[in-house]
Scaffold this motif. Structure first.
Motif, PDB file in Angstrom:
ATOM      1  N   PHE A 100       0.823  -1.202   0.000  1.00 45.84           N
ATOM      2  CA  PHE A 100       0.000   0.000   0.000  1.00 45.84           C
ATOM      3  C   PHE A 100       0.865   1.264   0.000  1.00 45.84           C
ATOM      4  N   SER A 101       1.979   1.233   0.703  1.00 42.26           N
ATOM      5  CA  SER A 101       2.875   2.392   0.715  1.00 42.26           C
ATOM      6  C   SER A 101       3.411   2.664  -0.685  1.00 42.26           C
ATOM      7  N   PHE A 102       3.753   1.589  -1.389  1.00 41.44           N
ATOM      8  CA  PHE A 102       4.256   1.742  -2.766  1.00 41.44           C
ATOM      9  C   PHE A 102       3.171   2.352  -3.666  1.00 41.44           C
ATOM     10  N   TYR A 103       1.939   1.863  -3.504  1.00 46.36           N
ATOM     11  CA  TYR A 103       0.825   2.388  -4.299  1.00 46.36           C
ATOM     12  C   TYR A 103       0.605   3.871  -4.008  1.00 46.36           C
ATOM     13  N   GLN A 104       0.595   4.252  -2.728  1.00 49.57           N
ATOM     14  CA  GLN A 104       0.400   5.655  -2.358  1.00 49.57           C
ATOM     15  C   GLN A 104       1.517   6.536  -2.907  1.00 49.57           C
ATOM     16  N   GLY A 105       2.736   6.025  -2.866  1.00 49.27           N
ATOM     17  CA  GLY A 105       3.859   6.799  -3.376  1.00 49.27           C
ATOM     18  C   GLY A 105       3.742   7.059  -4.872  1.00 49.27           C
ATOM     19  N   LEU A 106       3.425   6.012  -5.634  1.00 52.06           N
ATOM     20  CA  LEU A 106       3.269   6.179  -7.085  1.00 52.06           C
ATOM     21  C   LEU A 106       2.113   7.116  -7.412  1.00 52.06           C
ATOM     22  N   GLU A 107       1.016   6.988  -6.680  1.00 54.38           N
ATOM     23  CA  GLU A 107      -0.145   7.842  -6.932  1.00 54.38           C
ATOM     24  C   GLU A 107       0.194   9.309  -6.683  1.00 54.38           C
ATOM     25  N   ALA A 108       0.954   9.583  -5.619  1.00 54.51           N
ATOM     26  CA  ALA A 108       1.321  10.967  -5.315  1.00 54.51           C
ATOM     27  C   ALA A 108       2.273  11.528  -6.366  1.00 54.51           C
ATOM     28  N   ILE A 109       3.203  10.705  -6.842  1.00 56.25           N
ATOM     29  CA  ILE A 109       4.185  11.178  -7.825  1.00 56.25           C
ATOM     30  C   ILE A 109       3.540  11.386  -9.191  1.00 56.25           C
ATOM     31  N   ILE A 110       2.696  10.432  -9.594  1.00 52.19           N
ATOM     32  CA  ILE A 110       2.084  10.519 -10.928  1.00 52.19           C
ATOM     33  C   ILE A 110       0.909  11.487 -10.944  1.00 52.19           C
ATOM     34  N   GLY A 111       0.062  11.425  -9.885  1.00 51.44           N
ATOM     35  CA  GLY A 111      -1.155  12.229  -9.880  1.00 51.44           C
ATOM     36  C   GLY A 111      -0.999  13.601  -9.251  1.00 51.44           C
ATOM     37  N   GLY A 112       0.122  13.840  -8.592  1.00 55.97           N
ATOM     38  CA  GLY A 112       0.356  15.145  -7.985  1.00 55.97           C
ATOM     39  C   GLY A 112      -0.159  15.278  -6.573  1.00 55.97           C
ATOM     40  N   GLY A 113      -1.085  14.398  -6.162  1.00 53.17           N
ATOM     41  CA  GLY A 113      -1.566  14.424  -4.773  1.00 53.17           C
ATOM     42  C   GLY A 113      -2.502  15.591  -4.488  1.00 53.17           C
ATOM     43  N   GLU A 114      -3.097  15.551  -3.293  1.00 55.67           N
ATOM     44  CA  GLU A 114      -3.990  16.611  -2.859  1.00 55.67           C
ATOM     45  C   GLU A 114      -3.246  17.568  -1.931  1.00 55.67           C
ATOM     46  N   GLU A 115      -3.862  18.689  -1.659  1.00 56.82           N
ATOM     47  CA  GLU A 115      -3.271  19.643  -0.734  1.00 56.82           C
ATOM     48  C   GLU A 115      -3.274  19.056   0.674  1.00 56.82           C
ATOM     49  N   THR A 116      -2.160  19.153   1.360  1.00 58.22           N
ATOM     50  CA  THR A 116      -2.004  18.551   2.682  1.00 58.22           C
ATOM     51  C   THR A 116      -2.243  19.571   3.788  1.00 58.22           C
TER      52      THR A 116
END
Length: 332
Positions: A100-116
């Motif tokens: 799951f950590s790997f999935y979250q990392g790829l999603e943040a890098i590729i998708g840009g992520g949400e405002e934290t």
């Protein structure tokens, strides 16, 4: 179960309970905080806590199941369940945590992520460091005490110990504290640069830490599951007992296997001096058994096979089929 073993067992149970309570509390806080803050690094750490909480449950169950008395189907007892559930815990860290950590990392890098919401992420990760650090200190205190008793450094004891319970807690909590620190750095870099990629990178580093921890734990548990031998020091003590006996001409084969963290099986083929009657052979065997158990308290079962040296050498040279035909079993 003697008093010393009972104390170690209870100490391990308390260590696991502390870790379970800490991880369960952190899981709830991180999951809620990760959803509210939108932090990929925090969600990755929440997945890590899911794996850790489930694993503590496995370890707690194994402590209870492993103490069942031997029966006809399991004549050597159930101690190896400790090894089995430690292996399951290692797989859980890899699949639920690292995956799951790997999935979250790829999603943040590729998708840009949400405002934290940075303050939420900092507060929760800081709480995680304190809670998991407390559990880690508890596990290290127990490990240090065992290491001092055995005359080893903490690192050497962790490498040599057959107790997977405390070792798993140490590795899990060390990975958790490291992961929280990495996640804080990722959130800070996100805040400084405005790029969520840093949180993605932090999540990938957390995944790598969990892969390393799970791989190490899985190697140790799998070695025990497939019949790990006694340590070099234990084998040396056993051989010293056998070689010190004037009735023993030669120790031709020494086989050992861990039945539980605190239970060893010992089987030895020995060539006895000639002229011993059956009563003397029984006395010698009893005395050797008693001395081995005294020198190596973890020895639970001792099997001695008085075998003629020449016949043993001939059997070793013979094809396996011939050995089976002659004795009904083969060791190799």
């Amino acid at each position: 179960m003697d008093d010393a073993v009972q104390r170690r067992h209870q100490e391990s149970r308390r260590t696991v309970l502390v870790a379970l309570a800490a991880n369960a509390a952190i899981l709830v806080v991180k999951a809620i905080g990760g959803v509210i803050s939108g932090s990929s690094a925090l969600l990755a750490e929440a997945a890590h806590s899911v794996a850790d909480t489930a694993n503590e449950g496995f370890l707690l169950a194994s402590l209870s199941r492993s103490t069942r008395e031997p029966d006809d189907e399991h004549p050597f007892g159930y101690g190896q369940e400790r090894f089995l559930w430690a292996f399951v815990a290692a797989i859980g860290i890899f699949v639920a945590g690292a995956g799951f950590s790997f999935y979250q990392g790829l999603e943040a890098i590729i998708g840009g992520g949400e405002e934290t919401l940075y303050w939420v992420a900092y507060a929760i990760l800081g709480f995680g460091i304190v809670a998991e650090g407390t559990s880690l200190l508890r596990a290290l205190r127990q490990t240090r005490g065992e290491a001092v008793t055995n005359g080893l450094s903490v690192r050497s004891h962790l490498r040599a110990s057959r107790d997977p319970t405390t070792k798993t807690v140490v590795f899990e909590d060390a990975a958790a504290v490291s992961g929280n620190v990495v996640a804080i750095v990722g959130v800070a870099l996100h805040q400084l640069t405005g790029s969520a990629v840093w949180e993605g990178v932090a999540a990938l580093i957390v995944a790598a830490i969990l892969v390393a921890a799970s791989s190490s734990l899985a190697r140790g548990a799998s070695s025990l599951l497939v019949g790990q031998a006694a340590t070099e020091g234990e084998r040396r003590e056993i051989l010293d007992v056998l070689n010190a006996r004037s009735e023993v001409e030669e120790v031709m084969q020494l086989l050992t296997m861990a039945l539980a963290p605190d239970r060893l099986l010992v089987a030895a083929r020995i060539d006895l001096t000639g002229g011993l009657d059956s009563e003397r052979v029984e006395d010698v065997s009893t005395e050797i058994d008693r001395e081995i158990r005294h020198r190596v308290p973890t020895v639970a079962e001792v099997f001695l096979d008085a075998t003629d040296r020449d016949r043993f050498a001939e059997a070793e040279r013979a094809p396996i089929g011939i050995q089976l035909g002659a004795s009904g079993s083969a060791d190799r």
